[in-house]
Enzyme design. Structure first.
Site, PDB file in Angstrom:
ATOM      1  N   TYR A  47      24.059  56.101 -16.248  1.00 26.88           N
ATOM      2  CA  TYR A  47      24.250  55.116 -17.316  1.00 26.88           C
ATOM      3  C   TYR A  47      25.421  54.211 -16.950  1.00 26.88           C
ATOM      4  O   TYR A  47      26.453  54.691 -16.489  1.00 26.88           O
ATOM      5  CB  TYR A  47      24.575  55.806 -18.647  1.00 26.88           C
ATOM      6  CG  TYR A  47      23.514  55.541 -19.684  1.00 26.88           C
ATOM      7  CD1 TYR A  47      23.200  54.241 -20.057  1.00 26.88           C
ATOM      8  CD2 TYR A  47      22.814  56.593 -20.276  1.00 26.88           C
ATOM      9  CE1 TYR A  47      22.207  53.995 -20.978  1.00 26.88           C
ATOM     10  CE2 TYR A  47      21.823  56.353 -21.207  1.00 26.88           C
ATOM     11  CZ  TYR A  47      21.519  55.049 -21.556  1.00 26.88           C
ATOM     12  OH  TYR A  47      20.543  54.794 -22.462  1.00 26.88           O
ATOM     13  N   GLU A  49      26.408  51.006 -18.972  1.00 29.62           N
ATOM     14  CA  GLU A  49      26.478  49.841 -19.876  1.00 29.62           C
ATOM     15  C   GLU A  49      27.729  49.027 -19.581  1.00 29.62           C
ATOM     16  O   GLU A  49      28.805  49.581 -19.355  1.00 29.62           O
ATOM     17  CB  GLU A  49      26.454  50.307 -21.331  1.00 29.62           C
ATOM     18  CG  GLU A  49      25.059  50.749 -21.750  1.00 29.62           C
ATOM     19  CD  GLU A  49      24.984  51.249 -23.176  1.00 29.62           C
ATOM     20  OE1 GLU A  49      26.009  51.196 -23.889  1.00 29.62           O
ATOM     21  OE2 GLU A  49      23.894  51.694 -23.565  1.00 29.62           O
ATOM     22  N   ASP A 193      12.832  28.194 -14.865  1.00 34.29           N
ATOM     23  CA  ASP A 193      12.334  29.549 -14.612  1.00 34.29           C
ATOM     24  C   ASP A 193      11.527  29.471 -13.319  1.00 34.29           C
ATOM     25  O   ASP A 193      10.414  28.958 -13.300  1.00 34.29           O
ATOM     26  CB  ASP A 193      11.459  29.987 -15.798  1.00 34.29           C
ATOM     27  CG  ASP A 193      10.840  31.360 -15.583  1.00 34.29           C
ATOM     28  OD1 ASP A 193      10.851  31.849 -14.439  1.00 34.29           O
ATOM     29  OD2 ASP A 193      10.330  31.925 -16.567  1.00 34.29           O
ATOM     30  N   THR A 219      12.089  36.095 -11.785  1.00 31.52           N
ATOM     31  CA  THR A 219      11.768  37.491 -11.538  1.00 31.52           C
ATOM     32  C   THR A 219      12.078  37.757 -10.076  1.00 31.52           C
ATOM     33  O   THR A 219      12.273  36.827  -9.290  1.00 31.52           O
ATOM     34  CB  THR A 219      10.280  37.791 -11.801  1.00 31.52           C
ATOM     35  OG1 THR A 219       9.488  36.841 -11.096  1.00 31.52           O
ATOM     36  CG2 THR A 219       9.959  37.724 -13.279  1.00 31.52           C
ATOM     37  N   LYS A 222       7.975  38.589  -7.183  1.00 32.43           N
ATOM     38  CA  LYS A 222       6.822  37.767  -6.785  1.00 32.43           C
ATOM     39  C   LYS A 222       7.052  37.315  -5.343  1.00 32.43           C
ATOM     40  O   LYS A 222       7.050  38.145  -4.454  1.00 32.43           O
ATOM     41  CB  LYS A 222       6.646  36.624  -7.781  1.00 32.43           C
ATOM     42  CG  LYS A 222       6.358  37.145  -9.209  1.00 32.43           C
ATOM     43  CD  LYS A 222       6.089  36.039 -10.188  1.00 32.43           C
ATOM     44  CE  LYS A 222       5.657  36.580 -11.537  1.00 32.43           C
ATOM     45  NZ  LYS A 222       6.775  36.756 -12.494  1.00 32.43           N
ATOM     46  N   ARG A 228      10.300  45.064  -9.273  1.00 31.24           N
ATOM     47  CA  ARG A 228      10.072  44.332 -10.523  1.00 31.24           C
ATOM     48  C   ARG A 228      11.413  44.153 -11.237  1.00 31.24           C
ATOM     49  O   ARG A 228      12.192  45.103 -11.344  1.00 31.24           O
ATOM     50  CB  ARG A 228       9.142  45.119 -11.435  1.00 31.24           C
ATOM     51  CG  ARG A 228       7.849  45.546 -10.782  1.00 31.24           C
ATOM     52  CD  ARG A 228       6.885  46.063 -11.812  1.00 31.24           C
ATOM     53  NE  ARG A 228       6.386  44.948 -12.570  1.00 31.24           N
ATOM     54  CZ  ARG A 228       5.436  44.110 -12.141  1.00 31.24           C
ATOM     55  NH1 ARG A 228       4.882  44.299 -10.966  1.00 31.24           N
ATOM     56  NH2 ARG A 228       5.024  43.114 -12.875  1.00 31.24           N
TER      57      ARG A 228
END
Ligand code: DSN
Length: 423
Positions: A47, A49, A193, A219, A222, A228
């Site tokens: 974790y 954060e 984008d 992203t 691609k 991903r």
């Protein structure tokens, strides 16, 4: 501990599917074994954060180094000066941008989904069209391309707070400079984008949005060929024009608002295993081999588009500048849905896609979208692409003939089964 054969058998089955078929979905790719290894690493246990060296948990020294490396490599790849690599996806990246720079009810102007845009650019079915007030620009029926004067007209009429450029099914390059002029004229922030063409942009094969756009999202899976995920980048950080101040009354920088909008605004703990995989793929993309790969992706798409046109197919806009093309199948008397099904039987994977001014609904559509990033990773080159078009054409023109579909499937399997996923 006993292996979970149920799940792992299914994973093996999916790997076989990926190996034996032709993957032409424009948003997919195959990652390197190193990216895969990082994504499946013990980092999934952690974790973290917060941001590197500003965490809400102990034990983050190592993931701090990994995340900083990912940021540094991404900035070098695109010439950015700031980045956040935590968004779990492109949709999450866009959600964070809108949370950072808009208030619910503010106006946004994006590329029409039915002309090739994206859900998160204002679709009424998506948060972007529910929380904000969207309007759209599209392509011209005659040319299949964007008329920038019409974008400017719509922007003057709508006065959006955020102007968005970028698409998921547009095969032409973007004039980001012109978009910035439009944004400046109406007092909007400009978001690009670049999820689809990011790899081509990184290697200088398409126009660079970073000098012109206030914010850039992409992203990572691609054309960029990573795991991903999503990222947000800035080249020029500025004091936010929305007038948002910190506790001392100073205007906050855009970067600070974007960081807060990712966490705690829209996400909790970052996926550090995925961030490590992003770092590995950014490292790969910085290499010269990646430039050669991108050149081949673009060339393969161009060759396919020309071959389709030669065979009487209608490519929207008449060709492609990037890795994808949108094919209007109406002249071939088959819907996008039926073409996707028939091609699927031959293990050629594409997605049905709305074409501009489509008369079918989104579950049927009149077109298919094809991209070359994934097959190029598997090593397909120039003459292979002509063969791929021939296989597709045989399926489309014989979509009801199970024998021909079977014959094509055998040829596809013979061509692909022995090739590694990542050459
Ligand atoms: N679903 C992606 C695509 O196929 O283009 C966009 O999010």
């Amino acid at each position: 501990m006993r292996a979970d054969t149920h799940v792992f058998d299914l994973i093996a089955k999916e790997e076989k599917r990926q190996r034996s078929g032709l993957e032409l979905i424009a948003s997919e790719n195959f990652v390197s074994p190193h990216v895969l290894q990082a994504a499946g690493s013990v980092l999934t246990n952690k974790y973290a954060e917060g941001l590197p060296s500003k965490r809400y948990y102990g034990g983050c020294e190592v993931v701090d180094e990994i995340e900083s490396l990912a940021i540094d490599r991404l900035c070098r790849l695109f010439g950015a000066t700031w980045a956040n690599v935590q968004p779990h996806s492109g949709a999450q990246a866009n959600a964070a941008v809108m949370l950072a720079v808009l208030k619910p009810g503010d106006k946004i102007l994006g590329f029409d989904l039915s002309h090739g845009g994206h859900l998160t650019h204002g679709s009424p079915a998506n948060f972007s069209g529910k929380l904000y007030v969207p309007s759209f620009y599209g392509v011209e029926a005659e040319t299949g391309t964007i008329d920038y004067n019409k974008v400017a007209e719509t922007a003057r009429k709508e006065k959006p707070k955020l102007l968005i450029c970028g698409a998921s099914a547009y095969s032409r390059d973007w004039d980001y400079k012109r978009f910035r002029e439009i944004a400046d004229e109406v007092g909007a922030l400009l978001l690009a984008d670049i999820s689809h063409p990011a790899g081509l942009i990184a290697k200088g094969l398409l126009n660079d949005p970073l000098p012109h756009c206030h914010i850039v999202t992409t992203t990572t899976h691609k054309t960029l060929r990573g795991t991903r995920g999503g990222v947000i980048m800035l080249r020029n950080d500025i004091e936010n024009p929305m007038g948002i101040t910190d506790k001392k009354g100073n205007l906050r920088m855009l970067s600070s608002l974007l960081d807060s909008a990712v966490f705690p605004g829209t996400q909790g703990g970052p996926l550090e295993h995925i961030i490590a995989a992003k770092a590995v793929s950014f490292g790969e993309a910085l290499n010269d081999d990646f430039a050669k790969y991108m050149v081949q992706v673009e060339k393969n798409a161009d060759l396919m588009a020309h071959e389709f046109i030669k065979r009487g197919y209608k490519i929207i806009s008449g060709g492609t500048d990037n890795h994808l093309m949108l094919i209007d199948l109406r002249a071939k008397n088959i819907t996008g849905k039926d073409a996707e099904i028939a091609l699927g039987k031959a293990e050629i994977t594409v997605n049905k896609n709305m074409v501009p001014f489509d008369t079918q609904n989104p579950m049927v559509t009149s077109g298919i979208r094809i991209g070359t990033a994934a097959v190029t990773t598997r090593g397909l080159k120039d003459k292979d692409m002509l063969k791929v078009v021939d296989l597709i054409d045989r399926v489309i023109t014989n979509s009801q003939n199970e024998n021909i579909l079977k014959e094509v499937r055998k040829e596809v399997n013979a061509m692909m089964s022995d090739l590694p996923l990542f050459v």
